[in-house]
Write a protein that holds these residues in place. Structure first.
Motif, PDB file in Angstrom:
ATOM      1  N   SER A 105      -6.657   7.925   3.548  1.00 24.23           N
ATOM      2  CA  SER A 105      -7.147   7.061   4.624  1.00 24.23           C
ATOM      3  C   SER A 105      -6.190   5.909   4.910  1.00 24.23           C
ATOM      4  O   SER A 105      -6.431   5.121   5.817  1.00 24.23           O
ATOM      5  CB  SER A 105      -8.531   6.509   4.255  1.00 24.23           C
ATOM      6  N   GLY A 106      -5.107   5.816   4.142  1.00 23.38           N
ATOM      7  CA  GLY A 106      -4.118   4.767   4.388  1.00 23.38           C
ATOM      8  C   GLY A 106      -4.541   3.401   3.895  1.00 23.38           C
ATOM      9  O   GLY A 106      -3.870   2.406   4.145  1.00 23.38           O
ATOM     10  N   THR A 107      -5.659   3.314   3.175  1.00 24.16           N
ATOM     11  CA  THR A 107      -6.154   2.008   2.741  1.00 24.16           C
ATOM     12  C   THR A 107      -5.372   1.446   1.561  1.00 24.16           C
ATOM     13  O   THR A 107      -5.585   0.305   1.190  1.00 24.16           O
ATOM     14  CB  THR A 107      -7.642   2.079   2.367  1.00 24.16           C
ATOM     15  N   GLN A 108      -4.469   2.258   0.995  1.00 27.70           N
ATOM     16  CA  GLN A 108      -3.626   1.688  -0.060  1.00 27.70           C
ATOM     17  C   GLN A 108      -2.782   0.550   0.508  1.00 27.70           C
ATOM     18  O   GLN A 108      -2.417  -0.368  -0.203  1.00 27.70           O
ATOM     19  CB  GLN A 108      -2.754   2.765  -0.711  1.00 27.70           C
ATOM     20  N   ARG A 109      -2.531   0.597   1.835  1.00 30.84           N
ATOM     21  CA  ARG A 109      -1.753  -0.473   2.449  1.00 30.84           C
ATOM     22  C   ARG A 109      -2.535  -1.779   2.461  1.00 30.84           C
ATOM     23  O   ARG A 109      -1.956  -2.866   2.522  1.00 30.84           O
ATOM     24  CB  ARG A 109      -1.368  -0.076   3.876  1.00 30.84           C
ATOM     25  N   LEU A 110      -3.868  -1.650   2.412  1.00 23.22           N
ATOM     26  CA  LEU A 110      -4.706  -2.841   2.293  1.00 23.22           C
ATOM     27  C   LEU A 110      -4.814  -3.254   0.822  1.00 23.22           C
ATOM     28  O   LEU A 110      -4.588  -4.408   0.466  1.00 23.22           O
ATOM     29  CB  LEU A 110      -6.102  -2.537   2.868  1.00 23.22           C
ATOM     30  N   ARG A 118       0.057  -3.258  -8.320  1.00 23.21           N
ATOM     31  CA  ARG A 118      -0.479  -1.900  -8.311  1.00 23.21           C
ATOM     32  C   ARG A 118      -0.851  -1.446  -9.697  1.00 23.21           C
ATOM     33  O   ARG A 118      -1.798  -0.715  -9.887  1.00 23.21           O
ATOM     34  CB  ARG A 118       0.598  -0.935  -7.817  1.00 23.21           C
ATOM     35  N   ARG A 187      -1.888  13.750  -2.948  1.00 25.46           N
ATOM     36  CA  ARG A 187      -2.257  12.741  -1.939  1.00 25.46           C
ATOM     37  C   ARG A 187      -3.324  13.207  -0.962  1.00 25.46           C
ATOM     38  O   ARG A 187      -3.456  12.654   0.133  1.00 25.46           O
ATOM     39  CB  ARG A 187      -1.023  12.271  -1.158  1.00 25.46           C
ATOM     40  N   LEU A 345       5.532   6.507  -4.882  1.00 24.58           N
ATOM     41  CA  LEU A 345       4.862   6.133  -3.639  1.00 24.58           C
ATOM     42  C   LEU A 345       5.403   4.820  -3.092  1.00 24.58           C
ATOM     43  O   LEU A 345       4.782   4.200  -2.242  1.00 24.58           O
ATOM     44  CB  LEU A 345       3.351   6.025  -3.877  1.00 24.58           C
ATOM     45  N   ALA A 346       6.526   4.368  -3.599  1.00 19.07           N
ATOM     46  CA  ALA A 346       7.081   3.102  -3.111  1.00 19.07           C
ATOM     47  C   ALA A 346       8.465   3.325  -2.521  1.00 19.07           C
ATOM     48  O   ALA A 346       9.067   4.341  -2.736  1.00 19.07           O
ATOM     49  CB  ALA A 346       7.170   2.091  -4.237  1.00 19.07           C
TER      50      ALA A 346
ATOM     51  N   ARG B  12      16.595   2.262   3.674  1.00 15.56           N
ATOM     52  CA  ARG B  12      15.566   3.096   3.075  1.00 15.56           C
ATOM     53  C   ARG B  12      15.699   4.505   3.636  1.00 15.56           C
ATOM     54  O   ARG B  12      15.801   4.688   4.850  1.00 15.56           O
ATOM     55  CB  ARG B  12      14.179   2.543   3.386  1.00 15.56           C
ATOM     56  N   VAL B  51       6.971  -6.308   2.233  1.00 16.78           N
ATOM     57  CA  VAL B  51       5.753  -6.646   1.483  1.00 16.78           C
ATOM     58  C   VAL B  51       5.731  -5.924   0.134  1.00 16.78           C
ATOM     59  O   VAL B  51       4.820  -6.119  -0.674  1.00 16.78           O
ATOM     60  CB  VAL B  51       4.494  -6.340   2.323  1.00 16.78           C
ATOM     61  N   GLY B  52       6.734  -5.086  -0.120  1.00 17.14           N
ATOM     62  CA  GLY B  52       6.821  -4.439  -1.427  1.00 17.14           C
ATOM     63  C   GLY B  52       6.077  -3.121  -1.517  1.00 17.14           C
ATOM     64  O   GLY B  52       5.965  -2.550  -2.592  1.00 17.14           O
ATOM     65  N   LEU B  53       5.547  -2.637  -0.405  1.00 12.97           N
ATOM     66  CA  LEU B  53       4.905  -1.316  -0.440  1.00 12.97           C
ATOM     67  C   LEU B  53       5.949  -0.236  -0.681  1.00 12.97           C
ATOM     68  O   LEU B  53       5.655   0.800  -1.246  1.00 12.97           O
ATOM     69  CB  LEU B  53       4.178  -1.034   0.871  1.00 12.97           C
ATOM     70  N   LEU B  54       7.165  -0.515  -0.205  1.00 10.36           N
ATOM     71  CA  LEU B  54       8.258   0.436  -0.403  1.00 10.36           C
ATOM     72  C   LEU B  54       9.374  -0.227  -1.198  1.00 10.36           C
ATOM     73  O   LEU B  54       9.536  -1.444  -1.157  1.00 10.36           O
ATOM     74  CB  LEU B  54       8.824   0.882   0.951  1.00 10.36           C
ATOM     75  N   ARG B  55      10.123   0.622  -1.887  1.00 10.23           N
ATOM     76  CA  ARG B  55      11.308   0.173  -2.604  1.00 10.23           C
ATOM     77  C   ARG B  55      12.515   0.429  -1.729  1.00 10.23           C
ATOM     78  O   ARG B  55      12.595   1.470  -1.085  1.00 10.23           O
ATOM     79  CB  ARG B  55      11.482   1.015  -3.864  1.00 10.23           C
ATOM     80  N   ALA B  83      -1.421  -3.907   8.102  1.00  6.66           N
ATOM     81  CA  ALA B  83      -0.707  -2.656   8.315  1.00  6.66           C
ATOM     82  C   ALA B  83      -1.044  -2.070   9.679  1.00  6.66           C
ATOM     83  O   ALA B  83      -2.004  -2.475  10.337  1.00  6.66           O
ATOM     84  CB  ALA B  83      -1.058  -1.660   7.212  1.00  6.66           C
ATOM     85  N   GLN B  84      -0.226  -1.119  10.071  1.00 15.42           N
ATOM     86  CA  GLN B  84      -0.449  -0.425  11.339  1.00 15.42           C
ATOM     87  C   GLN B  84      -1.844   0.193  11.350  1.00 15.42           C
ATOM     88  O   GLN B  84      -2.321   0.680  10.336  1.00 15.42           O
ATOM     89  CB  GLN B  84       0.606   0.677  11.471  1.00 15.42           C
ATOM     90  N   ASP B  85      -2.492   0.166  12.476  1.00 12.72           N
ATOM     91  CA  ASP B  85      -3.868   0.685  12.625  1.00 12.72           C
ATOM     92  C   ASP B  85      -4.863  -0.058  11.748  1.00 12.72           C
ATOM     93  O   ASP B  85      -5.932   0.471  11.438  1.00 12.72           O
ATOM     94  CB  ASP B  85      -3.950   2.194  12.317  1.00 12.72           C
ATOM     95  N   PRO B  87      -5.797  -0.749   8.563  1.00  8.10           N
ATOM     96  CA  PRO B  87      -6.669   0.042   7.694  1.00  8.10           C
ATOM     97  C   PRO B  87      -7.746  -0.817   7.040  1.00  8.10           C
ATOM     98  O   PRO B  87      -7.473  -1.916   6.552  1.00  8.10           O
ATOM     99  CB  PRO B  87      -5.706   0.581   6.629  1.00  8.10           C
ATOM    100  N   THR B 319       5.637   6.570   5.621  1.00  3.28           N
ATOM    101  CA  THR B 319       5.448   5.480   4.682  1.00  3.28           C
ATOM    102  C   THR B 319       4.261   5.682   3.768  1.00  3.28           C
ATOM    103  O   THR B 319       3.927   4.824   3.017  1.00  3.28           O
ATOM    104  CB  THR B 319       5.261   4.169   5.445  1.00  3.28           C
ATOM    105  N   ARG B 320       3.674   6.818   3.844  1.00  2.00           N
ATOM    106  CA  ARG B 320       2.580   7.076   2.913  1.00  2.00           C
ATOM    107  C   ARG B 320       3.039   6.970   1.485  1.00  2.00           C
ATOM    108  O   ARG B 320       4.087   7.465   1.147  1.00  2.00           O
ATOM    109  CB  ARG B 320       2.061   8.510   3.131  1.00  2.00           C
TER     110      ARG B 320
END
Lengths: 346, 320
Positions: A105-110, A118, A187, A345-346, B12, B51-55, B83-85, B87, B319-320
């Motif tokens: 659901s993409g909520t990991q971004r939240l 994490r 996932r 996942l990063a 990236r 924001v550190g979600l990605l390396r 984030a986009q949309d 969440p 970006t998942r």
């Protein structure tokens, strides 16, 4: 954080709680007839008192045989399946969605951009779910313990290895972490659930079949029943007979078909100089009771009977080994999940 | 306080495709930054790296001097990320989201979030999935802002909003930004969305920085030259030609001027920001070798590399 797990998964947790309670109630109530019959007194004796006193009186032989015929062992298929599959169900419905649902659901971004790392997020979630799962497993374990207790002659020892003691809790921990890791790996919730079920069986079954008999070298007895009708050391009724069968004079196992052909000849029992003439019905696999048949025959062939077993007093040691094995797998899966969540996942 | 966000050769890669590469820039604190680029240009990747979600695959990024990956506990509380949309947990009520924020953040201004939500008439007891897109965006923004961040990173916050909701959203954002001296980065594929509120611009195109700078200065230094169809190498020698088009009799140039244009043959006109942005995006696409734009003295490199990223996967997928 525990709040988060509860808020997010409360429906699933409630449903699983109901399932666990249903299974527990089913086991407890289902064992009542056997339990009642066990203590049913007839002419001053009951199966319970007969087993306790090891009496060989006619009445006792009759009572115990009758009880065994009716309630031989916990043979309730639904109960067995329920207990064996329960850890996988917890892994599928509690473990697999934990990370997969966030990613889907993409909520990991939240969740991962709040003020906690994490690592902490994941470890707290794991701890919360582990507590829930072990509570549920504990409820079922108490019922299983009561259920098995209703079948005293058979309902303990190696026959109930997968249900007794600590092993089921280790299975739960393993299944839960397997679900978690599969969720982080694929996932998606549904594929993760399926992989959890498949993976759980793919690990459990080979371990039961191939690893558990060898946790310690088994005891082996090879003898010629004609020479020694009753060997002094034999597996007892509580021991786990891993395998038993006839060996030919060179020590090679004799297959079941071969055995019958040599003993009876083709086409069934018939007397003849080239064949044994058994008086009973020998069975290649149930071979320790040789009363009533012609062991001279096997003696003449030069055959020996071999039985391989694990003694009953190794039960808790084996439980400990199996627990350690599954807990180690669970820890490895936690490490894998952490690595997936923090690095991949990063 | 100098720079809120700095990157050095930041890159990236997903598999073999670079979503962002060779990105060196500095975003001054206190600015409202528009991060503009076509879909797949690397905007989301950039914000997720920040924001550190990605390396990072290459280079580095720092937020207030700290690495979001290595020092998340220093960076995360200072960054409000939407984030986009936007969440949200669909089955959670708005109140549940506030609880989540309170439990997961040490610095948390719940009264502030509630007053914002009340201001927009958002029912706190309703499940997030049942709110309109605009309301969801407001909830997501309120969650981000209740952290009282120093840097707000908002990924396409306007995408799902109708014009009225856009105005409300931007107005609300500006109130906070001005009151708190906040640095804001807003991404969009349209500069027109952001022009009114932003004072700093980053244009990403084909995974690279195509233009960066103060918006007023960018508008001031870009001109459109219209003249007879002649050789324009004289102009190109002094100024940076971003875009050129020709008819049989006329040549139109979009240039970044260095000093004055003395040649009376050229008619000089102002250009809109949108036209400038589009020109830079088109320039990156065409990957014209002479359009280096080096006169900007900016820390970015020209898109000499003609590697195409048209096949780049959708950002949200990547970006998942």
């Amino acid at each position: 954080m525990i709040w988060l797990v509860w808020r997010r998964h409360r429906l699933g947790i409630l449903a699983l709680t109901l399932l666990a309670l249903a299974l527990a109630v089913y086991l407890v109530i289902g064992s009542w007839p056997a339990r009642a019959a066990y203590y049913q007194v007839t002419n001053g004796q009951s199966p319970a008192s007969c087993y306790a006193s090891q009496s060989t009186s006619t009445l006792c032989t009759q009572l115990t045989a009758q009880w065994r015929d009716t309630y031989d062992d916990p043979g309730d298929v639904l109960g067995w399946l329920g207990i064996l599959i329960a850890p996988a169900v917890l892994g599928m419905f509690l473990g697999a969605p934990l990370v997969a649902d966030e990613l889907e659901s993409g909520t990991q971004r939240l969740a991962w951009t709040q003020g906690v790392t994490r690592r902490r997020w994941l470890l707290t979630l794991i701890a919360s779910e582990a507590i829930v799962a072990l509570l549920l497993a504990g409820v079922v374990q108490v019922a299983v313990w009561y259920w098995l207790g209703s079948y005293p002659p058979d309902g303990n020892g190696f026959g109930a290895f997968d249900m007794m003691g600590m092993a089921p809790l280790a299975y739960v921990a393993f299944a839960l972490m397997l679900g978690l890791a599969m969720g982080a790996l694929v996932r998606r919730v549904v594929p993760a659930m399926l992989l959890t079920l498949v993976g759980y069986l793919a690990v459990r079954i080979p371990i039961v079949l191939y690893a558990r008999p060898h946790y310690l070298p088994p005891l082996t007895l090879t003898w010629d029943p004609y020479v020694t009708p009753n060997p002094r050391i034999q597996p007892g009724s509580q021991d786990w007979v891993v395998s038993g069968g006839w060996l030919d004079s060179t020590g090679k196992p004799i297959g079941r078909g071969d055995f019958f052909a040599r003993v009876f000849g083709a086409g069934g029992p018939r007397p003849g100089p080239n064949y044994c003439t058994p008086m009973g019905q020998p069975d290649a696999n149930i071979g320790t009771d040789f009363n009533g048949w012609n062991t001279l025959c096997t003696h003449n062939y030069g055959w020996h009977y071999q039985t391989v077993w694990q003694p009953a007093d190794r039960f808790w040691l084996f439980q400990g080994i199996e627990c350690a094995l599954f807990l180690a797998l669970a820890v490895a899966l936690v490490a894998l999940t952490l690595w997936l969540v923090r690095r991949v996942l990063a | 306080m100098s720079n809120a966000l700095e990157t050095a050769q930041l890159g990236r890669r997903y598999g073999r495709v670079w979503a962002l590469q060779d990105c060196t820039l500095a975003l001054p604190a206190g600015r409202i930054v528009a991060l503009v680029g076509p879909n797949g240009a690397g905007k989301t990747t950039f914000l997720h790296l920040a924001v550190g979600l990605l390396r990072p695959t290459a280079g580095s990024v720092s937020v207030f001097g700290h690495s979001p990956q290595r020092e998340p506990l220093t960076v995360l509380p200072r960054v409000g990320f939407v984030a986009q949309d936007h969440p949200l947990y669909k089955e959670f009520t708005v109140n549940d989201h506030l609880t989540l924020g309170r439990k997961l953040n040490r610095r948390w201004d719940e009264a502030y979030a509630v007053s914002r939500l009340n201001q927009f008439g958002i029912p706190l007891t309703r499940a997030a999935g049942k709110l309109s897109g605009g309301q969801q965006a407001q909830v997501a923004l309120a969650l981000g802002m209740a952290k009282r961040p120093e840097l707000a990173l908002l990924d396409e916050p306007l995408a799902s909003l109708d014009p009225l909701a856009r105005r409300d959203f931007l107005r609300a954002l500006m109130d906070v930004a001005v009151a708190d001296g906040l640095t804001v980065v807003l991404s969009s594929h349209l500069i027109t969305d952001l022009e009114r509120v932003c004072d700093y611009l980053v244009v990403l195109s084909h995974s690279r920085v195509a233009l960066i700078g103060d918006i007023e200065e960018i508008v001031r230094t870009h001109k459109r030259l219209v003249g007879p169809r002649t050789d324009h190498t004289a102009v190109a020698a002094v100024h940076n030609v971003i875009e050129e088009s020709h008819t049989a009799r006329q040549t139109t140039l979009l240039v970044r001027v260095n000093g004055h244009i003395f040649d009376p043959a050229w008619e000089i006109a102002d250009v809109t920001l949108e036209d400038i942005v589009l020109a830079y995006m088109g320039q990156a696409r065409a990957s014209v070798s002479e359009a280096s734009g080096g006169g900007m003295g900016g820390p970015w490199r020209s898109p000499l590399d003609d590697e195409k990223h048209d096949e780049e996967r959708d950002e949200s997928e990547v970006t998942r």
